[in-house]
Design a protein around this motif. Structure first.
Motif, mmCIF file in Angstrom:
data_model
loop_
_atom_site.group_PDB
_atom_site.id
_atom_site.type_symbol
_atom_site.label_atom_id
_atom_site.label_comp_id
_atom_site.label_asym_id
_atom_site.label_seq_id
_atom_site.Cartn_x
_atom_site.Cartn_y
_atom_site.Cartn_z
ATOM 1 N N GLY A 26 67.195 45.034 47.165
ATOM 2 C CA GLY A 26 66.373 44.270 46.237
ATOM 3 C C GLY A 26 66.893 42.869 45.989
ATOM 4 N N TYR A 27 68.191 42.673 46.077
ATOM 5 C CA TYR A 27 68.791 41.364 45.865
ATOM 6 C C TYR A 27 68.801 40.520 47.136
ATOM 7 C CZ TYR A 27 70.869 42.992 41.417
ATOM 8 O OH TYR A 27 71.098 43.464 40.169
ATOM 9 N N PHE A 28 68.765 41.160 48.262
ATOM 10 C CA PHE A 28 68.985 40.498 49.544
ATOM 11 C C PHE A 28 67.984 39.366 49.803
ATOM 12 C CE2 PHE A 28 69.556 40.680 54.291
ATOM 13 C CZ PHE A 28 70.896 40.359 54.277
ATOM 14 N N ASP A 29 66.745 39.561 49.389
ATOM 15 C CA ASP A 29 65.691 38.581 49.672
ATOM 16 C C ASP A 29 65.231 37.806 48.448
ATOM 17 O OD1 ASP A 29 65.386 38.927 52.485
ATOM 18 O OD2 ASP A 29 64.416 40.839 52.099
ATOM 19 N N LYS A 30 65.899 37.980 47.325
ATOM 20 C CA LYS A 30 65.525 37.234 46.123
ATOM 21 C C LYS A 30 66.245 35.898 46.110
ATOM 22 C CE LYS A 30 64.102 40.842 43.051
ATOM 23 N NZ LYS A 30 64.370 41.635 41.876
ATOM 24 N N GLN A 31 65.508 34.876 45.717
ATOM 25 C CA GLN A 31 66.104 33.546 45.589
ATOM 26 C C GLN A 31 66.297 33.268 44.108
ATOM 27 O OE1 GLN A 31 64.418 30.428 48.016
ATOM 28 N NE2 GLN A 31 64.954 28.871 46.513
ATOM 29 N N PRO A 32 67.546 33.353 43.641
ATOM 30 C CA PRO A 32 67.785 33.121 42.221
ATOM 31 C C PRO A 32 67.463 31.678 41.825
ATOM 32 C CG PRO A 32 69.748 34.006 43.311
ATOM 33 C CD PRO A 32 68.769 33.651 44.368
ATOM 34 N N SER A 148 78.027 33.968 44.002
ATOM 35 C CA SER A 148 77.352 33.430 42.829
ATOM 36 C C SER A 148 75.938 33.980 42.699
ATOM 37 C CB SER A 148 77.310 31.895 42.905
ATOM 38 O OG SER A 148 78.615 31.363 42.870
ATOM 39 N N GLN A 149 75.227 34.098 43.800
ATOM 40 C CA GLN A 149 73.874 34.655 43.775
ATOM 41 C C GLN A 149 73.882 36.099 43.287
ATOM 42 O OE1 GLN A 149 72.794 33.662 47.878
ATOM 43 N NE2 GLN A 149 71.207 32.318 47.072
ATOM 44 N N ILE A 150 74.849 36.872 43.747
ATOM 45 C CA ILE A 150 74.963 38.269 43.313
ATOM 46 C C ILE A 150 75.180 38.326 41.801
ATOM 47 C CG2 ILE A 150 76.404 40.346 43.411
ATOM 48 C CD1 ILE A 150 76.945 39.571 46.410
ATOM 49 N N ARG A 151 76.033 37.460 41.290
ATOM 50 C CA ARG A 151 76.303 37.445 39.851
ATOM 51 C C ARG A 151 75.052 37.105 39.054
ATOM 52 N NH1 ARG A 151 81.877 34.537 40.616
ATOM 53 N NH2 ARG A 151 83.219 36.356 40.856
ATOM 54 N N VAL A 152 74.339 36.076 39.491
ATOM 55 C CA VAL A 152 73.125 35.650 38.783
ATOM 56 C C VAL A 152 72.070 36.757 38.825
ATOM 57 C CG1 VAL A 152 71.178 34.035 38.881
ATOM 58 C CG2 VAL A 152 73.519 33.188 39.077
ATOM 59 N N LEU A 153 71.901 37.374 39.970
ATOM 60 C CA LEU A 153 70.899 38.429 40.107
ATOM 61 C C LEU A 153 71.276 39.684 39.310
ATOM 62 C CD1 LEU A 153 70.118 38.039 43.905
ATOM 63 C CD2 LEU A 153 68.529 37.576 42.016
ATOM 64 N N SER A 154 72.553 39.870 39.058
ATOM 65 C CA SER A 154 73.024 41.064 38.342
ATOM 66 C C SER A 154 72.886 40.928 36.819
ATOM 67 C CB SER A 154 74.487 41.348 38.682
ATOM 68 O OG SER A 154 74.612 41.624 40.054
ATOM 69 N N LEU A 155 72.596 39.725 36.340
ATOM 70 C CA LEU A 155 72.480 39.516 34.887
ATOM 71 C C LEU A 155 71.281 40.231 34.303
ATOM 72 C CD1 LEU A 155 73.398 35.738 34.634
ATOM 73 C CD2 LEU A 155 74.848 37.687 34.107
#
Length: 155
Positions: A26-32, A148-155
C-alpha cells in the motif's frame, strides 16, 4: 581502501533490501505530500543508475530491462508512466542480483581509468572507483528519501 568501498556497496544494498522488506504494498505506490516521487520510483531509480554507473565504470553489460530507462531515469515520474511498473518483488530481485555482482568487483577494477572521463555538471570522474563511489552516494541519498517517505506514510 578500494576493498572497503566495495564492502560499503554491499552493506548499502543490504540495507536497501532490508528497508524494502518492511514496506507494505500500500505504501509502495503512494506519493506522500512534499515528495516528487514514490518509494517504487526511488528504488527503481537506484537500480537504474547503479546499473548505468556499473556499465560506465566497469564495462559490464546492462542487467536491467530497457523499460527501466523510461520508468526510472532522472526526470521521469509515476504520473507519466504509460505501462505497468515492476513489482516490489521484482525490484528486490534486481537489487539482490546487483548485490551478487558486487562480489565480482576487485580493488584493481576500481583503480582503472574510465575510457572517457564521466562529467556530471561541474563534477568529473576519472577512475572507475570515483564513479562507483558516487553511485553509492547517490544510492544513499535515495535510501534517505525512501526512509523519509516510509515515516510520512506511517503517520
Amino acid at each position: 581502501m578500494a576493498q572497503s568501498i566495495i564492502n560499503t556497496g554491499k552493506v548499502l544494498h543490504q540495507v536497501v533490501i532490508g528497508t524494502l522488506q518492511g514496506v507494505t504494498e500500500g505504501y509502495f505506490d503512494k506519493q506522500p505530500e512534499g515528495f516528487n516521487n514514490t518509494i517504487c520510483w526511488n528504488v527503481g531509480h537506484m537500480i537504474y543508475w547503479f546499473d548505468k554507473y556499473s556499465t560506465l565504470s566497469f564495462g559490464s553489460p546492462s542487467a536491467i530491462p530497457d523499460s527501466y530507462e523510461f520508468l526510472f531515469n532522472s526526470g521521469t515520474k509515476p504520473l507519466d508512466w504509460t505501462f505497468a511498473h515492476p513489482s516490489k518483488e521484482e525490484l528486490v530481485e534486481m537489487l539482490t542480483a546487483q548485490l551478487s555482482r558486487l562480489s565480482e568487483l576487485t580493488s584493481d577494477m576500481l583503480d582503472e581509468k574510465l575510457s572517457t572521463p564521466y562529467a556530471m555538471g561541474p563534477f568529473q570522474f576519472i577512475t572507475a572507483g570515483e564513479l562507483f563511489n558516487f553511485a553509492l552516494i547517490h544510492e544513499a541519498i535515495h535510501l534517505g528519501t525512501v526512509t523519509s517517505q516510509i515515516r510520512v506514510l506511517s503517520l
